[in-house]
Design an enzyme around this catalytic site. Structure first.
Site, PDB file in Angstrom:
ATOM      1  CG  ASP A 295      -1.795   1.186   1.371  1.00 48.86           C
ATOM      2  OD1 ASP A 295      -1.883   1.969   0.425  1.00 48.86           O
ATOM      3  OD2 ASP A 295      -2.401   1.332   2.457  1.00 48.86           O
TER       4      ASP A 295
ATOM      5  CD  GLU B  20      -4.354   7.055   0.319  1.00 52.72           C
ATOM      6  OE1 GLU B  20      -5.519   6.667   0.284  1.00 52.72           O
ATOM      7  OE2 GLU B  20      -3.518   6.574   1.132  1.00 52.72           O
TER       8      GLU B  20
ATOM      9  CG  HIS C  94      -2.596   0.737   6.877  1.00 53.77           C
ATOM     10  ND1 HIS C  94      -3.129   1.931   7.305  1.00 53.77           N
ATOM     11  CD2 HIS C  94      -2.427   0.885   5.542  1.00 53.77           C
ATOM     12  CE1 HIS C  94      -3.289   2.739   6.281  1.00 53.77           C
ATOM     13  NE2 HIS C  94      -2.876   2.125   5.187  1.00 53.77           N
TER      14      HIS C  94
HETATM   15 CO    CO Z   1      -3.087   2.897   3.148  1.00 55.25          CO
HETATM   16 ZN    ZN Z   2      -3.285   3.107  -0.177  1.00 52.99          ZN
END
Ligand code: CO
Ligand code: ZN
Length: 330
Positions: free
Chosen positions: A163, A193, A302
């Site tokens: 990610d 982001e 995450h």
């Molecule tokens: Co993320």
């Molecule tokens: Zn992301």
């Protein structure tokens, strides 16, 4: 492509500190596009001119990853921190972090055997191996990210920062493989982001595209006690219908599905309960930009060990190429 993925996912790049990733991506895509530039927010914009008659298409893949920022260093040289993006204390204990200057630390908590509840963020500290503030290799304000090498499980790849570096790799590979297209393609590698999509907001305003597609990871419903979700690893790229920040433009969603079906590329329909992407802010920039999102299924998001399916990655590149190489009707 696995070499490119490894380079990108292992690179240092917490939110607001994306310059290493940006330089890597600029070098990767420069031979395949007409222009590469950075803007004031640090977004990297790679522009491939179309042959004419097409639309201005913006792709957005975020370069930043979650991290920690040092907020205090105590008399013994232990650093306290705040989070940069969505970091859980569950993933921190015993984890290693790395700073821009290469300094490495270990996240500690003394009560892990005695206490039943989760650690509070303020109880955790980064042990830098220092004995005093003067000895500490970092300062207040320095930002770190998880420190993990990628592992290749064959079908599945595991790394910190899948990610969203996996999407950066997908966008870069798409530019590398994309031949003639009628469309003007702006592949934007966005910043910040993870702290609320900020880079994509200004990039979209500046580029003013006709249509936009974010590329990001999404959750899956295929783990032992996952919530009901019709997305699994290995099922192909997911076409976002809705997440907690946006409802994808119907025309964009249909364009994605039509392209997948015409090219025989497996795809999944994504309704994500919690989380959103750059597409949320692109969609509401200026007078509104038709936007959607191509999602790459990812487990353990995450955490320091985010897992994607290599086939999904390759099929995401195929789908983007199919979408971009023809005139677009939305
Ligand atoms: Co993320
Ligand atoms: Zn992301």
């Amino acid at each position: 492509m696995k070499d490119m993925i490894k380079t990108l996912v292992e690179a240092f790049g917490p939110s607001g500190r994306e310059s290493v990733v940006s330089a890597l991506l600029a070098d990767l895509v420069r031979p395949f596009v007409d222009e590469v530039r950075s803007d004031n927010m640090g977004n990297l914009i790679a522009y491939k001119k179309g042959s004419g008659g097409g639309l201005r298409v913006m792709l957005a893949a975020h370069m930043d990853e979650i991290g920690l920022v040092v907020s205090h260093i105590d008399r013994k040289g232990f650093a306290r921190f705040q989070t940069v993006g969505g970091v859980s204390p569950l993933t921190l204990l015993g984890n290693r972090v790395r700073f821009a200057n290469g300094a490495t630390g270990v996240v500690g908590w003394e009560y892990w055997l005695q206490k039943r509840e989760l650690p509070k963020m303020e109880e955790l500290f980064i042990d830098l191996g220092a004995t005093s503030p003067a000895d500490a290799p970092v300062e207040v304000g320095d930002i770190c990210c998880f420190d993990r090498p990628m592992v290749d499980l064959g079908k599945r790849l595991v790394a910190k920062a899948m990610d969203d570096r996996i999407a950066c790799a997908v966008a870069a590979q798409t530019l590398i493989e994309l031949g003639d297209t009628p469309n003007d393609v702006y592949a934007v590698f966005t910043t910040q982001e993870e702290v609320g999509p900020r880079g994509a907001m200004t990039a979209a305003f500046g580029i003013d595209p006709d249509v936009a597609v974010a590329i990001d990871v999404t959750d899956t419903g295929d783990t032992p006690k996952a919530a009901f979700m019709a997305v699994e690893l290995g099922g192909g790229p997911a076409v976002k219908i809705k997440d907690s920040g946006m409802i994808a433009h119907e025309g964009v969603k249909d364009w994605m599905i039509r392209s997948a079906e015409a090219a025989g590329i497996p795809y999944q329909r994504e309704v994500l309960d919690a989380g959103t992407t750059d597409a949320m802010v692109i969609q509401t920039t200026r007078a509104g930009i038709p936007s959607g999102c191509l999602s790459i299924p990812c487990r353990h998001i995450h955490t320091p060990s985010e897992m994607v399916d290599h086939g999904d990655v390759l099929n995401s590149v195929r789908l983007l190429k199919a979408m971009l190489s023809e005139p677009i009707a939305i």
